[in-house]
Design a protein around this motif. Structure first.
Motif, mmCIF file in Angstrom:
data_model
loop_
_atom_site.group_PDB
_atom_site.id
_atom_site.type_symbol
_atom_site.label_atom_id
_atom_site.label_comp_id
_atom_site.label_asym_id
_atom_site.label_seq_id
_atom_site.Cartn_x
_atom_site.Cartn_y
_atom_site.Cartn_z
ATOM 1 N N PHE A 95 0.855 -1.182 0.000
ATOM 2 C CA PHE A 95 0.000 0.000 0.000
ATOM 3 C C PHE A 95 0.890 1.230 0.000
ATOM 4 C CE2 PHE A 95 0.640 -1.329 4.369
ATOM 5 C CZ PHE A 95 0.903 -0.161 5.065
ATOM 6 N N SER A 96 0.304 2.382 -0.303
ATOM 7 C CA SER A 96 1.048 3.637 -0.377
ATOM 8 C C SER A 96 0.837 4.444 0.892
ATOM 9 C CB SER A 96 0.607 4.471 -1.591
ATOM 10 O OG SER A 96 1.026 3.853 -2.784
ATOM 11 N N LEU A 97 1.930 4.822 1.531
ATOM 12 C CA LEU A 97 1.845 5.675 2.712
ATOM 13 C C LEU A 97 1.782 7.151 2.340
ATOM 14 C CD1 LEU A 97 4.240 4.131 5.389
ATOM 15 C CD2 LEU A 97 1.827 4.682 5.666
ATOM 16 N N GLY A 98 2.315 7.498 1.185
ATOM 17 C CA GLY A 98 2.317 8.900 0.794
ATOM 18 C C GLY A 98 2.333 9.058 -0.705
ATOM 19 N N TYR A 99 1.624 10.090 -1.193
ATOM 20 C CA TYR A 99 1.513 10.348 -2.630
ATOM 21 C C TYR A 99 1.553 11.861 -2.862
ATOM 22 C CZ TYR A 99 -0.395 10.197 -7.390
ATOM 23 O OH TYR A 99 -0.583 10.319 -8.738
ATOM 24 N N PRO A 100 2.515 12.342 -3.631
ATOM 25 C CA PRO A 100 2.684 13.799 -3.785
ATOM 26 C C PRO A 100 1.927 14.420 -4.942
ATOM 27 C CG PRO A 100 4.536 12.675 -4.778
ATOM 28 C CD PRO A 100 3.624 11.599 -4.234
ATOM 29 N N SER A 101 0.897 13.780 -5.461
ATOM 30 C CA SER A 101 0.080 14.243 -6.583
ATOM 31 C C SER A 101 0.749 13.915 -7.907
ATOM 32 C CB SER A 101 -0.214 15.750 -6.515
ATOM 33 O OG SER A 101 0.856 16.511 -7.065
ATOM 34 N N LEU A 102 0.025 14.179 -8.994
ATOM 35 C CA LEU A 102 0.508 13.830 -10.332
ATOM 36 C C LEU A 102 1.804 14.542 -10.698
ATOM 37 C CD1 LEU A 102 -2.874 13.864 -12.269
ATOM 38 C CD2 LEU A 102 -1.458 11.872 -11.842
ATOM 39 N N LEU A 103 2.040 15.703 -10.117
ATOM 40 C CA LEU A 103 3.216 16.495 -10.478
ATOM 41 C C LEU A 103 4.432 16.155 -9.623
ATOM 42 C CD1 LEU A 103 1.607 20.011 -11.059
ATOM 43 C CD2 LEU A 103 2.017 18.174 -12.703
ATOM 44 N N GLY A 104 4.287 15.225 -8.688
ATOM 45 C CA GLY A 104 5.404 14.868 -7.831
ATOM 46 C C GLY A 104 6.470 14.073 -8.574
ATOM 47 N N ASN A 105 7.663 14.086 -8.035
ATOM 48 C CA ASN A 105 8.762 13.309 -8.604
ATOM 49 C C ASN A 105 9.422 12.495 -7.497
ATOM 50 O OD1 ASN A 105 10.307 15.211 -7.173
ATOM 51 N ND2 ASN A 105 10.564 16.499 -8.990
ATOM 52 N N ALA A 106 10.526 11.824 -7.840
ATOM 53 C CA ALA A 106 11.190 10.982 -6.851
ATOM 54 C C ALA A 106 11.666 11.793 -5.655
ATOM 55 C CB ALA A 106 12.353 10.245 -7.507
ATOM 56 N N GLU A 107 12.110 13.021 -5.889
ATOM 57 C CA GLU A 107 12.570 13.871 -4.792
ATOM 58 C C GLU A 107 11.418 14.252 -3.860
ATOM 59 O OE1 GLU A 107 13.410 14.352 -8.015
ATOM 60 O OE2 GLU A 107 15.429 13.514 -7.744
ATOM 61 N N SER A 108 10.202 14.260 -4.381
ATOM 62 C CA SER A 108 9.040 14.572 -3.546
ATOM 63 C C SER A 108 8.867 13.533 -2.432
ATOM 64 C CB SER A 108 7.774 14.621 -4.398
ATOM 65 O OG SER A 108 7.858 15.623 -5.383
ATOM 66 N N ILE A 109 9.223 12.295 -2.711
ATOM 67 C CA ILE A 109 9.092 11.252 -1.697
ATOM 68 C C ILE A 109 10.116 11.467 -0.583
ATOM 69 C CG2 ILE A 109 8.996 8.768 -1.302
ATOM 70 C CD1 ILE A 109 6.821 9.979 -3.129
ATOM 71 N N ASP A 110 11.300 11.972 -0.926
ATOM 72 C CA ASP A 110 12.265 12.344 0.115
ATOM 73 C C ASP A 110 11.674 13.404 1.035
ATOM 74 O OD1 ASP A 110 14.126 10.596 -0.928
ATOM 75 O OD2 ASP A 110 15.161 12.130 -2.100
ATOM 76 N N LYS A 111 10.933 14.349 0.458
ATOM 77 C CA LYS A 111 10.322 15.412 1.251
ATOM 78 C C LYS A 111 9.209 14.862 2.140
ATOM 79 C CE LYS A 111 11.335 18.865 -2.325
ATOM 80 N NZ LYS A 111 10.750 19.819 -3.301
ATOM 81 N N PHE A 112 8.432 13.944 1.594
ATOM 82 C CA PHE A 112 7.375 13.351 2.418
ATOM 83 C C PHE A 112 7.976 12.511 3.542
ATOM 84 C CE2 PHE A 112 4.287 10.051 3.494
ATOM 85 C CZ PHE A 112 3.205 10.843 3.836
ATOM 86 N N TRP A 113 9.049 11.783 3.248
ATOM 87 C CA TRP A 113 9.721 10.996 4.285
ATOM 88 C C TRP A 113 10.298 11.913 5.364
ATOM 89 C CZ3 TRP A 113 9.457 6.515 6.261
ATOM 90 C CH2 TRP A 113 10.502 5.966 7.011
ATOM 91 N N ALA A 114 10.790 13.069 4.961
ATOM 92 C CA ALA A 114 11.312 14.045 5.926
ATOM 93 C C ALA A 114 10.203 14.562 6.832
ATOM 94 C CB ALA A 114 11.972 15.205 5.192
ATOM 95 N N PHE A 115 8.956 14.517 6.352
ATOM 96 C CA PHE A 115 7.815 14.900 7.181
ATOM 97 C C PHE A 115 7.369 13.752 8.085
ATOM 98 C CE2 PHE A 115 3.182 14.367 7.498
ATOM 99 C CZ PHE A 115 2.889 15.406 8.384
ATOM 100 N N LEU A 116 7.255 12.538 7.524
ATOM 101 C CA LEU A 116 6.641 11.423 8.244
ATOM 102 C C LEU A 116 7.595 10.734 9.223
ATOM 103 C CD1 LEU A 116 4.015 9.772 8.461
ATOM 104 C CD2 LEU A 116 4.958 8.232 6.727
ATOM 105 N N GLN A 117 8.833 10.525 8.812
ATOM 106 C CA GLN A 117 9.767 9.747 9.629
ATOM 107 C C GLN A 117 10.006 10.334 11.019
ATOM 108 O OE1 GLN A 117 13.104 10.542 10.557
ATOM 109 N NE2 GLN A 117 13.793 8.493 11.184
ATOM 110 N N PRO A 118 10.173 11.635 11.164
ATOM 111 C CA PRO A 118 10.391 12.171 12.517
ATOM 112 C C PRO A 118 9.218 11.913 13.458
ATOM 113 C CG PRO A 118 11.078 13.762 10.883
ATOM 114 C CD PRO A 118 10.358 12.679 10.140
ATOM 115 N N TYR A 119 7.997 11.920 12.927
ATOM 116 C CA TYR A 119 6.854 11.687 13.803
ATOM 117 C C TYR A 119 6.971 10.328 14.492
ATOM 118 C CZ TYR A 119 2.239 10.920 15.649
ATOM 119 O OH TYR A 119 1.214 10.642 16.518
ATOM 120 N N MET A 120 7.399 9.327 13.757
ATOM 121 C CA MET A 120 7.486 7.984 14.322
ATOM 122 C C MET A 120 8.795 7.726 15.043
ATOM 123 S SD MET A 120 4.610 6.477 13.764
ATOM 124 C CE MET A 120 4.958 4.732 14.016
ATOM 125 N N GLU A 121 9.844 8.472 14.739
ATOM 126 C CA GLU A 121 11.160 8.102 15.241
ATOM 127 C C GLU A 121 11.832 9.147 16.137
ATOM 128 O OE1 GLU A 121 12.350 5.188 14.900
ATOM 129 O OE2 GLU A 121 11.010 4.372 13.379
#
Length: 349
Positions: free
Chosen positions: A193-219
């Motif tokens: 399943f997908s934990l995060g999706y940056p919209s149709l205009l997102g790129n691979a670097e967008s996932i780094d940005k989403f991980w930078a948002f999500l990972q600190p919350y859990m860790e």
């Protein structure tokens, strides 16, 4: 549009397979933060010291399949009715061979397109408004609301997180933060399943940005506080679907959010975006609100004095460019589309 992974009629991420080398190379490790600037991509439903809840990857694009399916089914049904009328009730003509060709070849094609349009509509209408994911910081469990209404619960630390890639007819490639549930051998993918999706205009670097948002919350030790400040001070909006269907205002806002920096593009593309907004409202109106099982809610109890509770009720006021300009574009776009259809009906193509 990008409906990769949609499980309606088994259009889903491939499972029961080994991990690929590309997935291994693009893995996100739970303990490893990202140096990218954090972005949540308007995906948070609510957040507190116990858990954060996110929308699914199809939420932001909901509406396209509905209006396009209605267009395909409606147009094809009209064509089928014309063929039947011409064959049985049209004035006698010498073109019987052409009429037989229409009945034998074109009528089945038209009826097939009616079914295809209905299939598209059913991917969004009469289902659930969204498929939430709840990441519990305290229990370190991830709860995923499946598309058949069941819930998957898996430990956060057991997920294999990687860069997911899919093909879209509009933008060629799209990306998401893909979560794999592995078999006991640590190699075989059993569910994804997908934990995060940056919209149709997102790129691979967008996932780094989403991980930078999500990972600190859990860790991170201060992850809750950092997440709260990001959502409150930088985002300003949480998705208003907590125990409710989104209203028509938010359907407009969400539909145009990906193009918020280009008002001129919103106006130019208003015939499509406007129809998408209407399709989104219909899909939301006909769908059910997902509910977590009692055991999930029991694990998600909040402290009475939790200072980091955020929901859509804490949202900033929606402004002109977020709502009223897109609303104008919707009215103009739908009006233009209906005008063209009316012209074709009266004067012909």
């Amino acid at each position: 549009m990008d409906y990769a992974g949609l499980d309606y009629r088994n259009i889903r991420f491939p499972v029961d397979r080994p991990l690929t080398e590309a997935e291994r190379a693009a893995r996100y490790h739970q303990k490893t933060p990202s140096n990218a600037p954090p972005m949540d991509f308007l995906s948070v439903i609510k957040c507190n010291s116990s858990y954060i809840e996110l929308v699914d990857r199809w939420y932001s694009i909901k509406g396209f399949n509905t209006w396009f399916g209605m267009f395909v089914s409606g147009l094809s049904l009209v064509g089928a009715c014309i063929i039947v009328w011409a064959f049985f009730w049209a004035p006698v003509t010498d073109e019987r061979e052409a009429l037989w060709f229409m009945m034998i070849v074109l009528l089945p094609i038209s009826l097939g397109l009616v079914w295809c349009g209905w299939w598209l509509i059913r991917t969004e209408c009469g289902r659930w408004t969204h498929y939430p994911m709840r990441l519990n910081r305290k229990t370190r469990q991830v709860h995923f609301f499946r598309q058949n209404g069941t819930v998957l619960t898996v430990p956060w630390d057991d997920l294999f997180l990687t860069l997911g890639e899919a093909k879209s007819p509009i933008t060629s490639n799209t990306y998401d933060l893909r979560a794999h549930v592995l078999d006991a051998d640590g190699e075989t993918v059993r569910e994804s399943f997908s934990l995060g999706y940056p919209s149709l205009l997102g790129n691979a670097e967008s996932i780094d940005k989403f991980w930078a948002f999500l990972q600190p919350y859990m860790e991170a030790e201060d992850g809750v506080e950092r997440t709260w400040h990001h959502l409150k001070e930088q985002t300003g909006y949480l998705v208003p679907v907590d125990g409710r269907k989104e209203g028509w205002r938010w359907s407009i806002v969400q539909n145009y959010a990906w193009s918020a920096h280009w008002p001129w593009l919103q106006f130019i593309a208003s015939p499509v975006l406007g129809l998408n907004a209407v399709g989104r409202m219909l899909a939301m109106w006909t769908s059910k609100v997902p509910e977590w099982p009692a055991e999930v809610e029991q694990e998600s109890q909040l402290d009475a004095d939790d200072p980091y509770v955020l929901t859509w009720r804490d949202n900033d006021t929606i402004g002109w460019w977020e709502l009223y300009w897109p609303l104008i574009c919707t009215v103009v776009g739908v009006g233009a589309f209906m005008g063209v259809i009316g012209w074709i009906i009266v004067f012909g193509p």
